[in-house]
Each structure stands twice: as C-alpha cells, then as structure tokens.
Design an enzyme around this catalytic site. Structure first.
Site, PDB file in Angstrom:
ATOM      1  N   GLU A 302       0.830  -1.203   0.000  1.00  9.66           N
ATOM      2  CA  GLU A 302       0.000   0.000   0.000  1.00  9.66           C
ATOM      3  C   GLU A 302       0.867   1.257   0.000  1.00  9.66           C
ATOM      4  OE1 GLU A 302      -4.100  -0.819   2.057  1.00  9.66           O
ATOM      5  OE2 GLU A 302      -3.150   0.801   3.148  1.00  9.66           O
ATOM      6  N   HIS A 331       8.086 -26.782   0.363  1.00  9.12           N
ATOM      7  CA  HIS A 331       7.422 -27.878  -0.341  1.00  9.12           C
ATOM      8  C   HIS A 331       6.294 -27.357  -1.218  1.00  9.12           C
ATOM      9  CE1 HIS A 331       9.609 -30.950   1.996  1.00  9.12           C
ATOM     10  NE2 HIS A 331       9.669 -29.956   2.870  1.00  9.12           N
ATOM     11  N   LYS A 445     -13.315   1.657  -1.946  1.00  8.45           N
ATOM     12  CA  LYS A 445     -14.261   1.967  -0.864  1.00  8.45           C
ATOM     13  C   LYS A 445     -15.440   2.765  -1.424  1.00  8.45           C
ATOM     14  CE  LYS A 445     -11.372   2.273   3.361  1.00  8.45           C
ATOM     15  NZ  LYS A 445     -10.996   3.090   4.513  1.00  8.45           N
TER      16      LYS A 445
HETATM   17  O1  PA5 Z   1      -3.597   1.446   5.942  1.00 13.52           O
HETATM   18  C1  PA5 Z   1      -4.669   1.979   5.832  1.00 13.52           C
HETATM   19  O2  PA5 Z   1      -4.800   3.198   5.941  1.00 13.52           O
HETATM   20  C2  PA5 Z   1      -5.915   1.159   5.567  1.00 13.52           C
HETATM   21  O3  PA5 Z   1      -5.648  -0.191   5.487  1.00 13.52           O
HETATM   22  C3  PA5 Z   1      -6.923   1.390   6.702  1.00 13.52           C
HETATM   23  O4  PA5 Z   1      -6.342   1.028   7.915  1.00 13.52           O
HETATM   24  C4  PA5 Z   1      -8.196   0.606   6.465  1.00 13.52           C
HETATM   25  O5  PA5 Z   1      -8.749   0.925   5.215  1.00 13.52           O
HETATM   26  C5  PA5 Z   1      -9.216   0.879   7.563  1.00 13.52           C
HETATM   27  O6  PA5 Z   1      -9.547   2.232   7.613  1.00 13.52           O
HETATM   28  P1  PA5 Z   1     -10.227   2.858   8.907  1.00 13.52           P
HETATM   29  O7  PA5 Z   1      -9.232   2.828  10.009  1.00 13.52           O
HETATM   30  O8  PA5 Z   1     -10.620   4.252   8.543  1.00 13.52           O
HETATM   31  O9  PA5 Z   1     -11.420   2.010   9.217  1.00 13.52           O
END
Ligand code: PA5
Length: 475
Positions: A302, A331, A445
């Site tokens: 990410e 394996h 989202k």
């Molecule tokens: O790393 C990130 O920012 C995302 O993975 C968020 O943690 C995830 O989308 C959850 O978002 P939120 O904390 O607003 O529920």
C-alpha cells in the site's frame, strides 16, 4: 525483562546481505560499485525521512510513537486490566491497518493455540480479530463467543469503513437485544475528533476511547493504541515492544548504509526493483512470525504501489509482496523461487534461538532416511533447512538476504516493526512517491458506497451499472 546494554546488544536484530552480492551470486548479484552508486540517493532518503519525522501533516507521526505515549500506555494498561477482569472474550473489529497488526503481535507473542488453552494458562480473554465481512465468518464467530461476556474493540480511524461499521451494527444490535448496554461492551480506537465513532460515542453517552493520531496511518499504527490495547489485553509487554522500536530507531539514526539496517534493506530492494525484481518474498522460518508477512505485505504494497511521483510525474512503481512460510513453503513455492523467472528478492526471517527446542528421539534405526534425524532437535532441523534454502537460492543465482532475529520476544518484535516501517519510508523516498497515501484503496471503498446506495454516490452508481458484464463474454 531488565534491559541492560549487554542484553540489548545480544537481542539486536541484524541484516545479513551476503547473498545479495556479486561475490556470491556472480553477475546476478549487486556489486560494491552499484551499491556505492546508490549511496547518495540513500543519504537523501535518510535525510528526507529524518527531516519529516513526527510531522502529522505528512503522515509521519508514527516515528514518535516509541517516545510520546507515556500516559496513553498507562491508560491502555489500566483498561486492559479491567477488560481481563470483566470479559471472557475480546474481539477486534477492524480491517487493513486496524487488524493486521493486532493479529500479527498476538500470533508472534502468544501461545500458538492460545484460545484452546484453559483459562488458567491464558493471560487474558479469548482473542479474535474479525477483519472481513464474510457472512459465514461473522455467524460462526457468534457461535463461539457469548456476547454478554465479550468486549469489542472497534478500530477505525474514519468510522466510515463499511466492513468495520457493518460488524459494529451487527454486534450493537445483538447486544441491545440481549438487554446489554452497548457502551459497556465496546472500546473505540479512532480519530481524535473527525471519525464517526466520536459521534457514536457521544450518542451512547461516552464510550471508552483511544485516539489514533492524525499523523499515523492505518498501516503504520501497530505501535499506537490500535495495536497496543489488543496486545496488552492478552498480556504482551507493550512497554518492551516500544523499547524495541526505539532501539531500532537508534540503530537507524546513521546515514551510513553499512550501519543502518533499514536503509540498507531499502537500498538493496530499490536496486533490485529497478532491475525488474518486482516480487518481494518475505519468508519467516517461524510459525510465530507467519502473520508478520501479512502485516508487512500491506505496509510494503500500500505504501509503494503508486502511479505518480510527488512532483506529479506518471510512474507505476512498487513491488508485489509474497507471503511464504519456512519450512512449509519449501514444499510449495521454493521450486519457483529457485528455477522460475529472475524476478524476486527473497527475505528470510531467521530465528537464532526458538523458545522450544523439541528433541527428536532416536528410532527407526534400520531406515537410514529416518534414523539420522534422531538425536537432533527440531530447532536444529528448522535452522538447517533455512540455511539450506538460502544456500540453494544463492547457488541458483537468486537474490536473497536474511534478517536475523536472536529470539522472538517483545523487544525483538518491536525492532522488526520499526525496521520494516523505516525501510518502507526510505524506499518510498527513493522512489520519489507519497508513501503514506492510498488512493487505490479509497477508489474501491467509494465504489462499494455507490453499489450499496450511500447518498452522494449516484453518479458512480450509474457508471458501475453501465459497466455490468457483457453477456457476450460469458461462457
Ligand atoms: O492502511 C490503511 O490506511 C488502511 O488499510 C486502513 O487502515 C483501512 O482501510 C481501515 O480504515 P479505517 O481505520 O478508517 O477504518
């Protein structure tokens, strides 16, 4: 654990990059000349991360988490104690950065069959992290917990994440139907002021809440209350975890590539990426560390998977993280790593001393294929297989390096987390991208909001309806 300077040194996590070099890999390895040619870039990345430390507006608040949570840690410890006293089950509701860290720390530092142990052998309530909206999983969780004896830690910075808030709607409805006061069964971990959970807390009359600071994004939040509360509930020493992070931070203060393990890893990965090594395998030789790969996969993917540089130039960068487990995946995947395309860097996480040795008894003396194992330990076997796999990959000209973990405990896990976080920040700086945003995640989202009829997303709904599958392509 009393941390003397000697103990800190003995528990220091180190990076061995021997098998990345041309000395061992020939033409496929990285030469000193190439490494030297990247020293300037590494130095600049180091300077940029150092200059932006702690800046909330740049989402770099996470760098200060090992130092600025004194009161918060005391509050977390007191809350965890109360949760242990009152509840038999503790369930984290969250996804992505709000779930991967709690799962990873629990698995790394608790008994591998924690929930199956009798209460007297557990340090806290049974522990679950629910990070999906698979309806079967939700229903079957409810089959094994008693919600009247459950504390739900709802972790969401925005309070607008459909998955987490769906779970919240379900459990709050069930609690109310069971005649329970929802407020008594939930703890929120969320943004200080902006998140929807702040509003919900007010409506419920003030829910016990922890703050996820402005400058701490989900994937960099494990050392904040996001990870610290669940960890404290199951008896993990969170102060030691933070001390481990601070120790790694100290080791990474230098811009000297050969002395800064995070900068060295980032530079090696950067060189490899530029040379088309688009896959990064993380392969811990430890069941306790298996979910560290999941946590790392989000952090690396990410953060680095971006399509434009900070100055707006188009790019498509990043390295696909692959999760593997030693020895299990020897394996399964190692055939590909050894003989498939030259497109990977394999990072081994090697444990020097396991908490159990498990001696192998003598037996089957008439069968040489089996008899030779007797008299060794399972620790010797797993370590030998780790070494053998690194050797085989090196012989096959495959880039690989090893992160040595002296033993798995809070101090070394804290070091690992900070090592990977800094490595990611350095690599992002080298690539010239915004390491801390996630526009690609936001797009999905929003499309979900549109599909489920959230007000304000009608335009996108029409677009999605028009993109329905063409029956001509269905076979
Ligand atoms: O790393 C990130 O920012 C995302 O993975 C968020 O943690 C995830 O989308 C959850 O978002 P939120 O904390 O607003 O529920």
């Amino acid at each position: 654990m009393r941390l003397t300077e000697e103990l800190r040194r003995a528990l220091r996590v180190t990076v061995d990059y021997t098998n990345m070099t041309d000395k061992y890999l020939g033409d496929r390895g990285i030469s000193q000349k190439v490494l030297d040619a990247h020293k300037k870039l590494a130095k600049e990345a180091h300077a940029s991360v150092a200059a932006n430390r702690g800046k909330d507006e740049l989402f770099m608040g996470w760098t200060e988490l090992p130092y600025n949570q004194g009161e918060i840690v005391e509050d977390i410890l007191a809350t965890a104690k109360e949760i242990r006293r009152k509840f038999d089950y503790f369930v984290v509701l969250g996804i992505g950065g709000s779930a991967l860290g709690p799962t990873m720390a629990f698995n790394a530092l608790c008994h591998l069959h924690y929930n199956d142990l009798p209460k007297s052998r557990r340090k806290g309530p049974k522990f679950f992290v629910e990070d999906n909206v698979d309806p079967v999983r939700m229903k079957e969780l409810l089959d094994v917990i008693d919600i009247r004896k459950t504390c739900f830690n709802v972790i969401s910075k925005s309070g607008a994440t459909s998955e987490t808030m769906t779970q919240y709607l379900i459990i709050s409805d069930l609690l109310a139907k069971a005649g329970e006061n929802v407020k008594d069964h939930v703890v929120f971990t969320t943004d200080a002021a902006r998140g929807n959970l702040v509003k919900i807390s007010k409506e419920l009359g003030g829910v016990k809440s922890f703050v996820l600071g402005d400058g701490v994004g989900g994937r960099f939040s494990e050392l904040s209350p996001v990870g610290l509360l669940p960890a404290a509930v199951v008896g993990i020493d969170i102060k030691l975890l933070l001390k481990g992070a601070a120790y790694m931070d100290k080791l990474c203060k230098t811009a000297d590539l050969r002395k800064n393990p995070a900068l060295l890893s980032a530079t090696l990965q950067y060189i490899a990426m530029k040379d088309g090594k688009n896959i990064g395998v993380l392969m811990p030789y430890s069941d306790n560390l298996r979910y560290l790969s999941d946590w790392y996969a989000q952090l690396w993917a990410e953060s680095l998977g971006k399509n434009k540089t900070l100055d707006g130039r188009p790019c498509n960068v990043g390295q696909t993280p692959v999760k593997a487990l030693g020895v299990t995946d020897q394996h399964s995947q190692v055939q590909l790593y050894t003989e498939g395309p030259f497109d990977k860097v394999v990072t081994f996480l090697s444990v020097d001393s396991y908490k159990e040795k498990s001696p192998i008894p003598h037996g089957c003396e008439s069968i040489p294929d089996v008899a030779f194992l007797g008299g060794h330990t399972m620790e010797e076997l797993i370590r030998a297989e780790n070494k053998a796999t690194a050797y085989a990959l090196t012989k096959a000209g495959r880039l690989n390096y090893t992160i040595h973990v002296p033993e798995i405990n809070e101090f070394t896990l804290g070091q690992l987390l900070f090592l990977f976080e800094l490595q990611t920040a350095y690599a992002g700086a080298m690539l010239g991208i915004d390491t801390f945003n996630q526009p690609g995640v936001e797009a999905g989202k929003k499309a979900t909001f549109a599909l489920l009829g959230k007000p304000g997303y009608d335009g996108q709904r029409a677009e999605l309806d028009n993109a329905a599958p063409d029956p001509a392509y269905l076979v």
